[in-house]
Design a protein around this motif. Structure first.
Motif, PDB file in Angstrom:
ATOM      1  N   HIS A 173     -35.504  -2.284  -8.883  1.00 41.24           N
ATOM      2  CA  HIS A 173     -34.513  -3.312  -8.581  1.00 41.24           C
ATOM      3  C   HIS A 173     -34.358  -3.543  -7.086  1.00 41.24           C
ATOM      4  N   ILE A 174     -33.922  -4.745  -6.768  1.00 42.85           N
ATOM      5  CA  ILE A 174     -33.367  -5.078  -5.453  1.00 42.85           C
ATOM      6  C   ILE A 174     -31.914  -5.454  -5.704  1.00 42.85           C
ATOM      7  N   ILE A 175     -31.003  -4.723  -5.122  1.00 43.87           N
ATOM      8  CA  ILE A 175     -29.579  -5.009  -5.255  1.00 43.87           C
ATOM      9  C   ILE A 175     -29.055  -5.346  -3.861  1.00 43.87           C
ATOM     10  N   ARG A 176     -28.752  -6.609  -3.653  1.00 49.95           N
ATOM     11  CA  ARG A 176     -28.282  -7.051  -2.331  1.00 49.95           C
ATOM     12  C   ARG A 176     -26.762  -7.150  -2.319  1.00 49.95           C
ATOM     13  N   SER A 177     -26.173  -6.711  -1.222  1.00 49.17           N
ATOM     14  CA  SER A 177     -24.738  -6.898  -1.019  1.00 49.17           C
ATOM     15  C   SER A 177     -24.543  -7.842   0.163  1.00 49.17           C
ATOM     16  N   HIS A 178     -23.294  -8.222   0.394  1.00 51.60           N
ATOM     17  CA  HIS A 178     -23.020  -9.212   1.440  1.00 51.60           C
ATOM     18  C   HIS A 178     -23.246  -8.606   2.824  1.00 51.60           C
ATOM     19  N   CYS A 179     -23.777  -9.412   3.717  1.00 51.06           N
ATOM     20  CA  CYS A 179     -23.918  -9.024   5.115  1.00 51.06           C
ATOM     21  C   CYS A 179     -23.513 -10.226   5.971  1.00 51.06           C
ATOM     22  N   GLY A 301     -27.849  -2.352  11.149  1.00 53.93           N
ATOM     23  CA  GLY A 301     -28.573  -2.085   9.907  1.00 53.93           C
ATOM     24  C   GLY A 301     -28.351  -3.160   8.859  1.00 53.93           C
ATOM     25  N   ASP A 302     -28.065  -2.731   7.618  1.00 54.88           N
ATOM     26  CA  ASP A 302     -27.953  -3.690   6.520  1.00 54.88           C
ATOM     27  C   ASP A 302     -26.644  -4.481   6.532  1.00 54.88           C
ATOM     28  N   LYS A 303     -25.790  -4.241   7.525  1.00 47.85           N
ATOM     29  CA  LYS A 303     -24.598  -5.082   7.682  1.00 47.85           C
ATOM     30  C   LYS A 303     -24.941  -6.412   8.352  1.00 47.85           C
ATOM     31  N   LEU A 304     -26.092  -6.449   9.017  1.00 52.37           N
ATOM     32  CA  LEU A 304     -26.496  -7.622   9.793  1.00 52.37           C
ATOM     33  C   LEU A 304     -27.592  -8.386   9.081  1.00 52.37           C
ATOM     34  N   ALA A 323     -29.979 -20.556  12.393  1.00 51.58           N
ATOM     35  CA  ALA A 323     -29.557 -19.515  11.456  1.00 51.58           C
ATOM     36  C   ALA A 323     -29.666 -19.976  10.007  1.00 51.58           C
ATOM     37  N   GLN A 324     -29.365 -21.248   9.753  1.00 50.46           N
ATOM     38  CA  GLN A 324     -29.379 -21.762   8.380  1.00 50.46           C
ATOM     39  C   GLN A 324     -30.706 -22.405   8.004  1.00 50.46           C
ATOM     40  N   TYR A 325     -31.736 -22.127   8.779  1.00 50.02           N
ATOM     41  CA  TYR A 325     -33.084 -22.618   8.462  1.00 50.02           C
ATOM     42  C   TYR A 325     -34.052 -21.431   8.411  1.00 50.02           C
ATOM     43  N   PRO A 326     -33.843 -20.499   7.495  1.00 45.70           N
ATOM     44  CA  PRO A 326     -34.702 -19.318   7.456  1.00 45.70           C
ATOM     45  C   PRO A 326     -36.139 -19.661   7.080  1.00 45.70           C
ATOM     46  N   ALA A 327     -37.069 -18.948   7.689  1.00 49.55           N
ATOM     47  CA  ALA A 327     -38.467 -19.066   7.285  1.00 49.55           C
ATOM     48  C   ALA A 327     -38.651 -18.342   5.952  1.00 49.55           C
ATOM     49  N   LEU A 328     -39.777 -18.570   5.311  1.00 51.27           N
ATOM     50  CA  LEU A 328     -40.022 -17.970   4.003  1.00 51.27           C
ATOM     51  C   LEU A 328     -40.036 -16.444   4.054  1.00 51.27           C
ATOM     52  N   ASN A 333     -31.171  -9.523   3.385  1.00 52.90           N
ATOM     53  CA  ASN A 333     -30.978  -8.079   3.574  1.00 52.90           C
ATOM     54  C   ASN A 333     -32.230  -7.372   4.089  1.00 52.90           C
ATOM     55  N   ASP A 334     -33.178  -8.181   4.613  1.00 56.23           N
ATOM     56  CA  ASP A 334     -34.409  -7.646   5.195  1.00 56.23           C
ATOM     57  C   ASP A 334     -35.226  -6.834   4.185  1.00 56.23           C
ATOM     58  N   ILE A 335     -35.141  -7.229   2.907  1.00 55.55           N
ATOM     59  CA  ILE A 335     -35.915  -6.571   1.847  1.00 55.55           C
ATOM     60  C   ILE A 335     -37.014  -7.531   1.400  1.00 55.55           C
ATOM     61  N   ASP A 336     -38.254  -7.128   1.529  1.00 50.79           N
ATOM     62  CA  ASP A 336     -39.408  -7.978   1.234  1.00 50.79           C
ATOM     63  C   ASP A 336     -39.526  -8.192  -0.277  1.00 50.79           C
ATOM     64  N   THR A 337     -39.120  -9.374  -0.736  1.00 51.40           N
ATOM     65  CA  THR A 337     -39.108  -9.670  -2.166  1.00 51.40           C
ATOM     66  C   THR A 337     -40.516  -9.699  -2.752  1.00 51.40           C
ATOM     67  N   ILE A 338     -41.455 -10.300  -2.038  1.00 53.54           N
ATOM     68  CA  ILE A 338     -42.824 -10.401  -2.565  1.00 53.54           C
ATOM     69  C   ILE A 338     -43.453  -9.022  -2.697  1.00 53.54           C
ATOM     70  N   ALA A 339     -43.286  -8.184  -1.688  1.00 52.29           N
ATOM     71  CA  ALA A 339     -43.822  -6.821  -1.764  1.00 52.29           C
ATOM     72  C   ALA A 339     -43.226  -6.068  -2.941  1.00 52.29           C
ATOM     73  N   PHE A 340     -41.949  -6.272  -3.188  1.00 53.49           N
ATOM     74  CA  PHE A 340     -41.283  -5.642  -4.340  1.00 53.49           C
ATOM     75  C   PHE A 340     -41.907  -6.120  -5.656  1.00 53.49           C
TER      76      PHE A 340
END
Length: 345
Positions: A173-179, A301-304, A323-328, A333-340
């Motif tokens: 799992h990837i469980i993301r919380s607010h940052c 860390g994961d707060k940012l 800030a509101q134009y993130p690249a792919l 949360n800096d967690i690589d979804t594709i790698a996961f």
């Protein structure tokens, strides 16, 4: 479908969104949802829904998709799985990147939508299926509990993150919380820089992880130019009753409790060490040593989620207004979804 088939389909989706937003192609269903979503979720104004669609369309170009995926070596030999995605509803289409990630690697998606954002993504999915019908068998939206899945991705607040971490403890799992996001200013910013910073603060009413909720400023910083730049959002904010209600509440509570603040007009601006701030509140903190402050920011860390500023000062700072134009590859949360998804972590 092979990977190129999937890339082509998403490229066409991006193209259809762009020409729709330019008024060159009609889509009655999407037009209706854009104009009426605000009656389901008052934070989803037509302006912000269109802004989000444009941000998505800009990313769905072949060169960007190819660059994003080229370093994932397992992509071409990936054995498809069924992925459950529990989506948040704080921003319009906030779950789109997970939707894209799951489908682009060839997995099947079982998505539980937030009650606050349950119309937009199914509409976008129907546009994708019209382009590439083979996707229909890979997309399921549900309002019930997610059934049998191989992996799960969840996004939500801190409390829901604790719950889902326990509930899904036996599957990957990837469980993301607010940052939160911050900005570093040094007083040399141009008028255009500050106008772009206003976008970073006010877009989506400041409700996103990438919304700047705190600024770091040098001692004796003059807020006048920043406050003037923030006024560009007056026409939008002054017509939005929920935002104004939050603003008046915050002003009242600060006055009653005798908490000092600067009244920008659209925002309560107060000195506070916390990076998270309520709606209609912007925190600030004075600094003396810029280099030490940068170190402190990137030690959060994961707060940012991200830090905005002049990237001539530090290469990890995102330019003002981006800030509101993130690249792919700017993963939540800096967690690589594709790698996961590819078991390539």
């Amino acid at each position: 479908m092979n990977i190129q088939d999937r890339i082509n389909a998403f490229c066409q989706l991006g193209h259809h969104l762009e020409i729709f937003l330019q008024g060159e192609q009609d889509n009655a269903t999407l037009s209706y949802i854009i104009e009426n979503e605000q009656y389901t979720n008052a934070w989803f104004t037509p302006f912000f829904v269109r802004h989000r669609l444009q941000s998505i369309a800009t990313c769905l170009r072949e060169q960007q998709l190819q660059i994003w995926l080229k370093n994932y070596k397992k992509l071409h030999n990936h054995q498809p799985e069924t992925i459950g995605v529990i989506m948040a509803g704080n921003l319009p289409l906030v779950g789109f990147h997970d939707f894209l990630s799951v489908l682009i690697v060839g997995d099947s998606l079982v998505a539980k939508l937030s009650s606050q954002d349950k119309h937009l993504l199914p509409t976008i999915a129907q546009m994708l299926i019209a382009i590439e019908p083979r996707f229909e068998q890979q997309i399921v939206f549900t309002e019930e509990k997610i059934g049998q899945i191989d992996k799960v991705i969840s996004t939500g607040g801190s409390n829901s993150a604790k719950y889902f971490s326990y509930y899904f403890k036996n599957i990957p799992h990837i469980i993301r919380s607010h940052c939160n996001s911050v900005a570093l200013l040094d007083g040399t910013e141009t008028e255009k820089d500050l106008e772009h910073l206003a976008d970073d603060i006010f877009l989506y009413f400041g409700l996103g992880c990438r919304s700047v909720s705190k600024i770091f400023v040098p001692q004796n910083y003059n807020f006048e130019k920043l406050f003037k730049a923030m006024d560009k959002y007056k026409p939008l904010m002054e017509q939005h009753h929920k935002y104004l209600n939050n603003l008046e509440y915050q002003k009242t509570m600060h006055l009653i409790n005798m908490i000092p603040f600067l009244d920008q007009g659209l925002s309560v601006v107060k000195e506070c060490p916390d990076i998270a701030s309520p709606i209609a509140v912007l925190h600030y903190e004075y600094y003396q040593d810029k280099e030490q402050t940068i170190k402190n920011i990137f030690s959060l860390g994961d707060k940012l989620q991200c830090a905005v500023g002049n990237n001539n000062v530090h290469q990890r700072l995102i330019p003002f207004g981006k800030a509101q134009y993130p690249a792919l590859n700017d993963y939540a949360n800096d967690i690589d979804t594709i790698a996961f998804l590819l078991n390539d972590e």
